[in-house]
Design an enzyme around this catalytic site. Sequence first.
Site, PDB file in Angstrom:
ATOM      1  N   ALA A 155      10.988  -7.534  -2.338  1.00 15.27           N
ATOM      2  CA  ALA A 155      10.162  -6.315  -2.486  1.00 15.27           C
ATOM      3  C   ALA A 155       8.928  -6.511  -1.956  1.00 15.27           C
ATOM      4  CB  ALA A 155       9.629  -6.404  -4.131  1.00 15.27           C
ATOM      5  N   GLY A 165       0.217  -7.779  -4.938  1.00 15.47           N
ATOM      6  CA  GLY A 165       1.440  -8.214  -5.198  1.00 15.47           C
ATOM      7  C   GLY A 165       2.324  -6.834  -5.841  1.00 15.47           C
ATOM      8  N   ASN A 166       3.404  -7.565  -6.493  1.00 16.10           N
ATOM      9  CA  ASN A 166       4.480  -6.675  -7.355  1.00 16.10           C
ATOM     10  C   ASN A 166       4.983  -7.292  -8.377  1.00 16.10           C
ATOM     11  OD1 ASN A 166       6.711  -7.559  -5.994  1.00 16.10           O
ATOM     12  ND2 ASN A 166       5.688  -6.621  -4.264  1.00 16.10           N
ATOM     13  N   ARG A 167       5.881  -6.635  -9.113  1.00 17.01           N
ATOM     14  CA  ARG A 167       6.678  -7.228 -10.347  1.00 17.01           C
ATOM     15  C   ARG A 167       7.868  -7.860 -10.049  1.00 17.01           C
ATOM     16  NH1 ARG A 167       6.870  -2.802 -14.473  1.00 17.01           N
ATOM     17  NH2 ARG A 167       7.875  -4.528 -15.709  1.00 17.01           N
TER      18      ARG A 167
END
Length: 431
Positions: free
Chosen positions: A286, A218-220
């Site tokens: 994102a 995943g990402n932030r």
Amino acid sequence: MSELLSDSADRPRRIVVGVGGGIAAYKACSIIRSFTESGHHVRVIPTDSALEFVGRATFEALSGNPVQTGVFADVPQVPHVRLGQEADLVVIAPATADLMARAAHGRADDLLTATLLTARCPVVFAPAMHTEMWEHPATVANVATLRERGACVIEPASGRLTGKDTGAGRLPEPDEIVGLATLLLERPDALRRDLVGRKILVSAGGTREPLDPVRFLGNRSSGKQGYAIARLAAQRGAEVTLIAGYTADLADPAALEVIRIRTAGELKEAVDKAAVAAEAVVMAAAVADFRPSTIADSKIKKGADEPDTIPLTRNEDILAGLVRSRRDGDLPNTSVIVGFAAETGDAHGDVLTHARSKLARKGCDLLVVNAVGEGKAFEVDHNDGWLLGADGSETALEYGSKALMASRVLDALVSLLERGGAAHAQNGPAS
């Protein structure tokens, strides 16, 4: 495009919170608390009916100021004139059908309506009423009148109303009202109705690519910037579809459709379906560039069976795919495509160098660029960056709230829509 005001919205301001006599009056307490905790000077002016729902003592305790409803209270101070004259912002929540009718017709039969006549600052009405009342021709006409005179009447949410009824007319969440009202302190024209009748698709939040039943790539991304754009587009009159990945527990914005996705594949499927009807697409999500090539049926354990490497497969580029689809005639309605880029500098170039290269590869009309770092872009409420255009234009987006950045992005989008889209649209992304 209006410039950022020289004095920040965080500077203490004089804010009047008017409270109409509806069941949603209790939510005004959260609005008052938000403003006072931000350091603003708040005066609460309820109607007599509002005091049937929330007592005077509650409003006085939350604001730290006396509460009056009539024009004959504290006569030497002339509050029915002074409060409006001195206010930097007036927020009416809830704004009932009766209160908006009296305001639209210039009535001054209590302290709140008299204050509205003397206010020359931004005025925000947050309606709350049953669906039939919101849709009644009289209310529609009153809302149109208030907007024509410069007031901001925000679109209500849809959901549970009094009793068992559901539908349009629910008061938006207090945080949303505060956010929209605060934006007007940064930029008084931010909520102008220049997207009425337009269909806008916005993606927001991060995607998660499962590795096993427990883990994922995943990402932030918090989704805050995409939500700000979707929320503001809806309040500027657009018919908005929001495709939302994982977000930081954000409440759904009022007055729009929300579609939930988890993975990049699900995002692509949802975007491809919704983009056909959209005049503009804003890809603020994102999106994971890669996904695990295989998904384990059970949790991958440490030990002898632990893999040395995890093979990855590249996900399809959704943004570039949209541009290709438009070039090929599959998106006949879409005249503007906006991308986002979270970048860092490296040995090969700075943030803008990489962003210009990305704009050329993607082929979109506008690219919003954020420099990523500690306390920047992700998981914060403020942002800055650049707006790059396919025509070679580059505009610095000064530091401010994500709502302010959303307003500037939408300004550029509206400009392109009014010109019928970008001339380069037929070219598609570079190979």
